[in-house]
Design a protein around this motif. Structure first.
Motif, PDB file in Angstrom:
ATOM      1  N   UNK A 144       0.886  -1.401   0.375  1.00  0.00           N
ATOM      2  CA  UNK A 144       0.372  -0.122  -0.209  1.00  0.00           C
ATOM      3  C   UNK A 144       1.309   1.240   0.016  1.00  0.00           C
ATOM      4  N   UNK A 145       0.710   1.888  -0.702  1.00  0.00           N
ATOM      5  CA  UNK A 145       1.387   3.342  -0.841  1.00  0.00           C
ATOM      6  C   UNK A 145       0.749   4.620  -0.637  1.00  0.00           C
ATOM      7  N   UNK A 146      -0.879   4.274  -0.625  1.00  0.00           N
ATOM      8  CA  UNK A 146      -1.620   5.503  -0.127  1.00  0.00           C
ATOM      9  C   UNK A 146      -3.064   4.711   0.500  1.00  0.00           C
ATOM     10  N   UNK A 147      -3.564   5.705   1.263  1.00  0.00           N
ATOM     11  CA  UNK A 147      -5.059   5.751   1.973  1.00  0.00           C
ATOM     12  C   UNK A 147      -5.400   6.682   2.565  1.00  0.00           C
ATOM     13  N   UNK A 148      -6.784   6.768   2.066  1.00  0.00           N
ATOM     14  CA  UNK A 148      -7.865   8.148   2.246  1.00  0.00           C
ATOM     15  C   UNK A 148      -8.620   7.392   3.644  1.00  0.00           C
TER      16      UNK A 148
END
Length: 298
Positions: A150-154
């Protein structure tokens, strides 16, 4: 308790009606990276797609992907979900494949890939099924020799009855991120001019932190954004969770990147399946965003 954490001390007693959170926290964005030598079959398919898309100089629509020499395995392995293929030589991921649920960017020569899942998919599909779809795509690319990281979570919350202007008081904001901006009637303001502008215009967005910050918090008029972008499914989704379509609807969105994961639980959050175990992950992310990354003090 969730509403108290969410709204923080910035929301004073002068608000006419108590704001309410629609249906808890949402996963709005998930992006993941992977890298390994490509499986021979996947490499052959991607090479052909690259040649066709780059040679055409335009996006290949789904109905054209099946024409010509592209093997049926592209459609079979990536599913009838494959809609568009485009190529751009200057990008670190020159080949982009787009389906109804995801966007897959690939560098066929380096074996690197970036997978982004769309918000509708994350909002309406069980997260265990989302994780399985990520694994399916990864297995096709690398035949199981690599995992998505994972590189981004919003993480986001939609709040009814809350005015974005409440957060335009940047002098009351304590944040670790560099840079804060307020958009009023389409114009961008910094701390010095935001307070005055927000008194006389409509505050659309408050952004705390930059695109490169480990955590960026964005607070914006969700009702206005849905109308402007034509995202009718989001409006229907919000109404299904209790919005009447008339009251103010504000989204508070915390965008986490890899640098933030180290302060939380890096190994766990970087694993797609673990990150999608939403009931345990979401409260920790939200607490970090509203207690450590950004606080409003009155």
């Amino acid at each position: 308790a969730q509403a108290r954490v969410l709204l923080m001390a910035a929301l004073a007693a002068d608000i006419p009606a108590a704001p309410r959170v629609l249906g808890g926290l949402l996963l709005d964005t998930l992006e993941a990276l992977g890298a390994a030598p490509l499986d021979d079959g996947a490499a052959a398919v991607l090479s052909r797609l690259w040649e066709r898309a780059h040679g055409a100089g335009e996006k290949l629509r789904a109905e054209r992907i099946d024409d010509g020499p592209t093997p049926d395995t592209a459609r079979m392995q990536l599913g009838p979900a494959l809609d568009v293929v485009s190529a751009s030589r200057g990008s670190p991921y020159p080949l982009m494949l787009v389906g109804p649920h995801w966007r897959l960017q690939v560098n066929p020569w380096r074996g690197t890939a970036r997978l982004a899942l769309n918000a509708l998919y994350l909002a309406t599909v069980e997260h265990a099924d989302v994780a399985a779809e990520c694994e399916r795509i990864g297995c096709w690319l690398w035949r199981g020799r690599a995992e998505w990281r994972v590189s981004r979570l919003d993480v986001a919350a939609d709040v009814v009855g809350l005015d974005v202007a409440r957060f335009a008081r940047l002098d009351e904001c304590v944040t670790r991120a560099a840079g804060a901006r307020v958009h009023v009637d389409g114009e961008e303001h910094t701390e010095r001019s935001a307070k005055l502008a927000s008194r006389h215009g409509h505050v659309e967005t408050v952004t705390l932190g930059s695109a490169g910050s480990s955590v960026q918090v964005c607070i914006y008029d969700k009702a206005r954004e849905m109308k402007a972008s034509g995202k009718t499914w989001q409006a229907e989704h919000a109404k299904g969770r209790g919005w009447d379509g008339v009251e103010p609807l504000t989204r508070i969105e915390a965008r986490f990147r890899r640098a933030a994961f180290d302060e939380l639980d890096g190994a766990r959050l970087r694993d797609v399946r673990a990150a999608l175990a939403w009931s345990s992950v979401a409260p920790r992310l939200w607490a970090y965003a509203t207690k450590k990354a950004v606080r409003y003090c009155t």
